[in-house]
Write a protein that holds these residues in place. Sequence first.
Motif, PDB file in Angstrom:
ATOM      1  N   GLN A 132       0.988  -1.128  -0.120  1.00 25.66           N
ATOM      2  CA  GLN A 132      -0.196  -0.120  -0.043  1.00 25.66           C
ATOM      3  C   GLN A 132       0.958   1.344   0.077  1.00 25.66           C
ATOM      4  O   GLN A 132       1.924   1.232   0.660  1.00 25.66           O
ATOM      5  N   VAL A 133       0.475   2.285  -0.706  1.00 26.96           N
ATOM      6  CA  VAL A 133       1.103   3.530  -0.802  1.00 26.96           C
ATOM      7  C   VAL A 133       0.451   4.621  -0.182  1.00 26.96           C
ATOM      8  O   VAL A 133      -0.829   4.757  -0.664  1.00 26.96           O
ATOM      9  N   GLN A 134       1.236   5.458   0.342  1.00 27.26           N
ATOM     10  CA  GLN A 134       0.404   6.213   1.205  1.00 27.26           C
ATOM     11  C   GLN A 134       1.134   7.948   0.485  1.00 27.26           C
ATOM     12  O   GLN A 134       2.374   7.887   0.276  1.00 27.26           O
ATOM     13  N   LEU A 135       0.249   8.995   0.295  1.00 27.63           N
ATOM     14  CA  LEU A 135       0.798  10.234  -0.009  1.00 27.63           C
ATOM     15  C   LEU A 135       0.280  11.094   0.906  1.00 27.63           C
ATOM     16  O   LEU A 135      -0.852  11.214   1.390  1.00 27.63           O
ATOM     17  N   VAL A 136       1.365  11.985   1.300  1.00 26.98           N
ATOM     18  CA  VAL A 136       1.059  12.937   2.457  1.00 26.98           C
ATOM     19  C   VAL A 136       1.400  14.382   1.728  1.00 26.98           C
ATOM     20  O   VAL A 136       2.611  14.580   1.337  1.00 26.98           O
ATOM     21  N   SER A 167       8.733   1.333  -7.777  1.00 21.68           N
ATOM     22  CA  SER A 167       8.998   2.506  -8.674  1.00 21.68           C
ATOM     23  C   SER A 167       7.685   3.260  -8.840  1.00 21.68           C
ATOM     24  O   SER A 167       6.659   2.750  -8.747  1.00 21.68           O
ATOM     25  N   ILE A 168       7.924   4.844  -9.111  1.00 18.21           N
ATOM     26  CA  ILE A 168       6.760   5.392  -9.306  1.00 18.21           C
ATOM     27  C   ILE A 168       6.895   6.070 -10.793  1.00 18.21           C
ATOM     28  O   ILE A 168       8.072   6.739 -11.064  1.00 18.21           O
ATOM     29  N   TYR A 169       6.056   5.722 -11.559  1.00 17.85           N
ATOM     30  CA  TYR A 169       6.231   6.325 -13.025  1.00 17.85           C
ATOM     31  C   TYR A 169       5.878   7.557 -12.887  1.00 17.85           C
ATOM     32  O   TYR A 169       6.637   8.480 -13.693  1.00 17.85           O
ATOM     33  N   VAL A 170       4.682   8.095 -12.504  1.00 18.33           N
ATOM     34  CA  VAL A 170       4.276   9.396 -12.803  1.00 18.33           C
ATOM     35  C   VAL A 170       3.811  10.065 -11.423  1.00 18.33           C
ATOM     36  O   VAL A 170       2.869   9.197 -10.710  1.00 18.33           O
ATOM     37  N   MET A 171       3.888  11.156 -11.041  1.00 14.92           N
ATOM     38  CA  MET A 171       3.301  12.006 -10.020  1.00 14.92           C
ATOM     39  C   MET A 171       2.553  13.087 -10.589  1.00 14.92           C
ATOM     40  O   MET A 171       2.997  13.726 -11.632  1.00 14.92           O
ATOM     41  N   GLY A 172       1.627  13.351 -10.038  1.00 14.32           N
ATOM     42  CA  GLY A 172       1.091  14.820 -10.462  1.00 14.32           C
ATOM     43  C   GLY A 172       0.015  15.367  -9.337  1.00 14.32           C
ATOM     44  O   GLY A 172      -0.253  15.135  -8.303  1.00 14.32           O
ATOM     45  N   TRP A 173      -0.281  16.641  -9.758  1.00 23.14           N
ATOM     46  CA  TRP A 173      -1.301  17.355  -9.246  1.00 23.14           C
ATOM     47  C   TRP A 173      -2.686  17.411  -9.975  1.00 23.14           C
ATOM     48  O   TRP A 173      -2.568  17.786 -10.963  1.00 23.14           O
ATOM     49  N   GLU A 190       1.580   7.034  -9.532  1.00 20.80           N
ATOM     50  CA  GLU A 190       1.147   5.835 -10.266  1.00 20.80           C
ATOM     51  C   GLU A 190       2.705   5.210 -10.391  1.00 20.80           C
ATOM     52  O   GLU A 190       3.275   5.597 -10.747  1.00 20.80           O
ATOM     53  N   GLY A 191       2.601   3.708  -9.946  1.00 21.26           N
ATOM     54  CA  GLY A 191       3.669   3.059 -10.211  1.00 21.26           C
ATOM     55  C   GLY A 191       3.549   1.449 -10.041  1.00 21.26           C
ATOM     56  O   GLY A 191       2.468   0.987  -9.919  1.00 21.26           O
ATOM     57  N   PHE A 228      -0.053   0.321  -8.631  1.00 22.68           N
ATOM     58  CA  PHE A 228      -0.801   1.147  -7.642  1.00 22.68           C
ATOM     59  C   PHE A 228      -1.175   2.474  -8.359  1.00 22.68           C
ATOM     60  O   PHE A 228      -0.482   2.921  -9.239  1.00 22.68           O
ATOM     61  N   ALA A 229      -2.039   3.099  -7.907  1.00 26.75           N
ATOM     62  CA  ALA A 229      -2.387   4.332  -8.150  1.00 26.75           C
ATOM     63  C   ALA A 229      -3.031   5.064  -6.890  1.00 26.75           C
ATOM     64  O   ALA A 229      -4.218   4.638  -6.587  1.00 26.75           O
TER      65      ALA A 229
END
Length: 120
Positions: free
Chosen positions: A1-5, A30-36, A98-99, A107-108
């Motif tokens: 599980q991936v958490q974003l803060v 690995s994280i392919y793309v991060m965004g806002w 997403e990665g 995961f997303a």
Amino acid sequence: QVQLVESGGGLVQPGGSLRLSCAASGSIFSIYVMGWYRQAPGKQRELVATITSGGRTNVADSVRGRFTISRDNAKNTVYLQMNSLKPEDTAVYYCNAEGTGRGFEKFASWAQGTQVTVSI
């Protein structure tokens, strides 16, 4: 599980600046793309900017030239520098990643959102 803060939202006057940060943690290979993304009251969520692990960016026309997205791959962190803010930038800003996890599952993930208010 991936958490974003997320961090960095708040109230700012028109023409001002804010910097948002979003750190990912958990089972990450690995994280392919991060965004806002952002969502204003009564409107649908819209893309603001994304960045791939290789540094390729995609920026919405409405913020191009004012907002800059960047990323620290070693820290699994993405930033959004917002300059020349306008009242129409007022929204809840959401970080997305997403990665692939350590078990090689896809995961997303979404952060909880941070309020940005541009007002006198």
